[in-house]
Design a protein around this motif. Structure first.
Motif, PDB file in Angstrom:
ATOM      1  N   ASP A 199       5.036 -31.846 -17.126  1.00 52.27           N
ATOM      2  CA  ASP A 199       4.702 -31.852 -15.691  1.00 52.27           C
ATOM      3  C   ASP A 199       5.909 -32.283 -14.861  1.00 52.27           C
ATOM      4  O   ASP A 199       6.206 -31.699 -13.816  1.00 52.27           O
ATOM      5  CB  ASP A 199       3.520 -32.789 -15.421  1.00 52.27           C
ATOM      6  N   PHE A 200       6.582 -33.317 -15.333  1.00 49.87           N
ATOM      7  CA  PHE A 200       7.756 -33.823 -14.623  1.00 49.87           C
ATOM      8  C   PHE A 200       8.892 -32.811 -14.649  1.00 49.87           C
ATOM      9  O   PHE A 200       9.558 -32.562 -13.643  1.00 49.87           O
ATOM     10  CB  PHE A 200       8.204 -35.149 -15.247  1.00 49.87           C
ATOM     11  N   ILE A 201       9.132 -32.204 -15.813  1.00 47.66           N
ATOM     12  CA  ILE A 201      10.219 -31.240 -15.956  1.00 47.66           C
ATOM     13  C   ILE A 201       9.989 -30.028 -15.050  1.00 47.66           C
ATOM     14  O   ILE A 201      10.927 -29.514 -14.427  1.00 47.66           O
ATOM     15  CB  ILE A 201      10.357 -30.817 -17.429  1.00 47.66           C
ATOM     16  N   VAL A 202       8.743 -29.580 -14.962  1.00 47.29           N
ATOM     17  CA  VAL A 202       8.419 -28.456 -14.075  1.00 47.29           C
ATOM     18  C   VAL A 202       8.727 -28.810 -12.624  1.00 47.29           C
ATOM     19  O   VAL A 202       9.296 -28.009 -11.873  1.00 47.29           O
ATOM     20  CB  VAL A 202       6.931 -28.061 -14.230  1.00 47.29           C
ATOM     21  N   TRP A 203       8.367 -30.019 -12.221  1.00 45.45           N
ATOM     22  CA  TRP A 203       8.606 -30.444 -10.839  1.00 45.45           C
ATOM     23  C   TRP A 203      10.095 -30.527 -10.516  1.00 45.45           C
ATOM     24  O   TRP A 203      10.524 -30.218  -9.398  1.00 45.45           O
ATOM     25  CB  TRP A 203       7.961 -31.801 -10.586  1.00 45.45           C
ATOM     26  N   MET A 204      10.901 -30.900 -11.474  1.00 48.00           N
ATOM     27  CA  MET A 204      12.315 -31.134 -11.229  1.00 48.00           C
ATOM     28  C   MET A 204      13.121 -29.847 -11.053  1.00 48.00           C
ATOM     29  O   MET A 204      14.279 -29.897 -10.629  1.00 48.00           O
ATOM     30  CB  MET A 204      12.916 -31.961 -12.369  1.00 48.00           C
ATOM     31  N   ARG A 205      12.547 -28.695 -11.376  1.00 48.68           N
ATOM     32  CA  ARG A 205      13.215 -27.423 -11.071  1.00 48.68           C
ATOM     33  C   ARG A 205      12.835 -27.057  -9.634  1.00 48.68           C
ATOM     34  O   ARG A 205      11.693 -26.696  -9.358  1.00 48.68           O
ATOM     35  CB  ARG A 205      12.786 -26.329 -12.050  1.00 48.68           C
ATOM     36  N   PRO A 206      13.788 -27.109  -8.675  1.00 49.74           N
ATOM     37  CA  PRO A 206      13.441 -26.939  -7.260  1.00 49.74           C
ATOM     38  C   PRO A 206      13.002 -25.522  -6.917  1.00 49.74           C
ATOM     39  O   PRO A 206      13.507 -24.546  -7.467  1.00 49.74           O
ATOM     40  CB  PRO A 206      14.744 -27.300  -6.525  1.00 49.74           C
ATOM     41  N   SER A 207      12.034 -25.439  -6.010  1.00 51.57           N
ATOM     42  CA  SER A 207      11.591 -24.147  -5.492  1.00 51.57           C
ATOM     43  C   SER A 207      12.527 -23.706  -4.372  1.00 51.57           C
ATOM     44  O   SER A 207      13.133 -24.530  -3.687  1.00 51.57           O
ATOM     45  CB  SER A 207      10.160 -24.239  -4.966  1.00 51.57           C
ATOM     46  N   ALA A 208      12.594 -22.389  -4.145  1.00 51.09           N
ATOM     47  CA  ALA A 208      13.581 -21.848  -3.207  1.00 51.09           C
ATOM     48  C   ALA A 208      13.054 -21.707  -1.788  1.00 51.09           C
ATOM     49  O   ALA A 208      13.832 -21.628  -0.845  1.00 51.09           O
ATOM     50  CB  ALA A 208      14.075 -20.488  -3.695  1.00 51.09           C
ATOM     51  N   GLY A 209      11.751 -21.670  -1.605  1.00 48.09           N
ATOM     52  CA  GLY A 209      11.196 -21.372  -0.288  1.00 48.09           C
ATOM     53  C   GLY A 209      10.735 -22.602   0.478  1.00 48.09           C
ATOM     54  O   GLY A 209      11.144 -23.742   0.192  1.00 48.09           O
ATOM     55  N   SER A 210       9.852 -22.367   1.445  1.00 53.04           N
ATOM     56  CA  SER A 210       9.365 -23.434   2.318  1.00 53.04           C
ATOM     57  C   SER A 210       8.118 -24.115   1.758  1.00 53.04           C
ATOM     58  O   SER A 210       7.514 -24.948   2.421  1.00 53.04           O
ATOM     59  CB  SER A 210       9.048 -22.870   3.704  1.00 53.04           C
ATOM     60  N   SER A 211       7.723 -23.752   0.544  1.00 52.04           N
ATOM     61  CA  SER A 211       6.592 -24.383  -0.122  1.00 52.04           C
ATOM     62  C   SER A 211       6.883 -24.463  -1.610  1.00 52.04           C
ATOM     63  O   SER A 211       7.871 -23.894  -2.099  1.00 52.04           O
ATOM     64  CB  SER A 211       5.300 -23.596   0.133  1.00 52.04           C
ATOM     65  N   VAL A 212       6.044 -25.168  -2.332  1.00 51.31           N
ATOM     66  CA  VAL A 212       6.242 -25.388  -3.764  1.00 51.31           C
ATOM     67  C   VAL A 212       5.050 -24.819  -4.526  1.00 51.31           C
ATOM     68  O   VAL A 212       3.906 -25.148  -4.221  1.00 51.31           O
ATOM     69  CB  VAL A 212       6.383 -26.897  -4.065  1.00 51.31           C
ATOM     70  N   THR A 213       5.320 -23.952  -5.489  1.00 55.73           N
ATOM     71  CA  THR A 213       4.293 -23.451  -6.396  1.00 55.73           C
ATOM     72  C   THR A 213       4.767 -23.710  -7.815  1.00 55.73           C
ATOM     73  O   THR A 213       5.807 -23.207  -8.228  1.00 55.73           O
ATOM     74  CB  THR A 213       4.030 -21.949  -6.190  1.00 55.73           C
ATOM     75  N   LYS A 214       3.997 -24.520  -8.562  1.00 56.05           N
ATOM     76  CA  LYS A 214       4.411 -24.938  -9.904  1.00 56.05           C
ATOM     77  C   LYS A 214       3.282 -24.693 -10.905  1.00 56.05           C
ATOM     78  O   LYS A 214       2.106 -24.695 -10.565  1.00 56.05           O
ATOM     79  CB  LYS A 214       4.759 -26.438  -9.913  1.00 56.05           C
ATOM     80  N   ARG A 215       3.699 -24.524 -12.149  1.00 56.25           N
ATOM     81  CA  ARG A 215       2.716 -24.387 -13.226  1.00 56.25           C
ATOM     82  C   ARG A 215       2.037 -25.721 -13.517  1.00 56.25           C
ATOM     83  O   ARG A 215       2.684 -26.757 -13.609  1.00 56.25           O
ATOM     84  CB  ARG A 215       3.400 -23.888 -14.500  1.00 56.25           C
TER      85      ARG A 215
END
Length: 265
Positions: free
Chosen positions: A149-165
């Motif tokens: 969960d932490f590792i997924v969060w640490m890869r930054p999203s490119a847009g104006s919102s965050v969508t993560k697995r």
């Protein structure tokens, strides 16, 4: 999509959600937070890469990369490990569906899993607040920075919102099926007037289903093909018109039209 806006921070809420369309496994469960700019330069740089790899780093490096004090030292004076704004803004809501197992494995990239490691003195270092101390409901004590969960969060999203697995569902969800969804709302969004969603989506060879994107790509492809064909037709007609005009001009001057070159006299 489950919208958690009606659930107050610090509480656990349950909704009944009807599946609008049959979803076949593997079903990807995601969380979506917005507006949230993980692509901010200051935000992206607010980490110590060596620290995330489990290496020892001098305090000067922590102060340089984690410049805001609250992102590296807590109120009791303990060092926060690892430090940084990305760590302090980690998404820690929890989500479950009655009778539906959500598999939390295999949500992070393999390359990222290899990049994160706990230090040799993990759990032994004095005056240190570890990741599981900050987020006990999401990060296991034995996992530390290797928690997916932490590792997924640490890869930054490119847009104006965050969508993560968030996880995987390996069973079919039928159209009309009523799901009992429970969310523990630990992640505050009120300060930036944000919103949160949990999303169930089928996944294929090219990722999660997004028909809007597929239609846009198909439309763009057909438009490009039309423009290429139209330009070739216009060029062909333009060439014929120029040749006809040249021929008429030469005939009006009683000169030979275009043909094989004549040898010099």
């Amino acid at each position: 999509v489950v919208n958690a806006k009606d659930c107050k921070h610090g509480t656990t809420c349950t909704w009944s959600v009807t599946v609008p369309k049959t979803l076949r496994p593997p079903i990807l469960v995601q969380y979506h937070v917005g507006p949230f700019y993980q692509n901010s330069n200051t935000y992206i740089k607010s980490e110590v890469p060596q620290e995330l790899r489990g290496l020892a780093v001098p305090e000067a490096s922590r102060k340089l990369f984690c410049s805001t004090e609250h992102s590296r030292v807590n109120g009791e004076g303990n060092d926060i490990y690892p430090c940084g704004m990305k760590v302090m803004s980690f998404f820690n809501d929890t989500f479950s569906v009655k009778g539906v197992e959500i598999n939390k494995k295999n949500i992070a990239w393999d390359s990222d899993l290899q990049r994160f490691n706990n230090p040799p003195d993990y759990l032994k270092r004095k005056k240190t607040t570890w990741l599981h101390d900050l987020y006990p409901t999401v990060i296991g004590k034995e996992e530390g920075v290797k928690g997916e969960d932490f590792i997924v969060w640490m890869r930054p999203s490119a847009g104006s919102s965050v969508t993560k697995r968030y996880g995987w569902v390996e069973q079919e969800l039928k159209a009309g099926q009523v799901l009992e969804v429970t969310v523990t709302n630990d992640y505050p969004v009120e300060s930036f007037k944000g919103y949160k969603q949990f999303i169930f989506t089928e996944i294929g060879a090219f990722g999660a289903r997004d028909l809007g994107l597929a239609y846009a790509l198909l439309g763009g492809g057909f438009l490009s093909l039309f423009l290429v064909v139209a330009s070739q037709v216009l060029l062909w007609f333009s060439g014929r018109s120029e040749a006809s005009a040249t021929s008429r001009s030469l005939r009006s001057q009683n000169l030979p039209g275009p043909g094989p070159s004549q040898p010099p006299l």
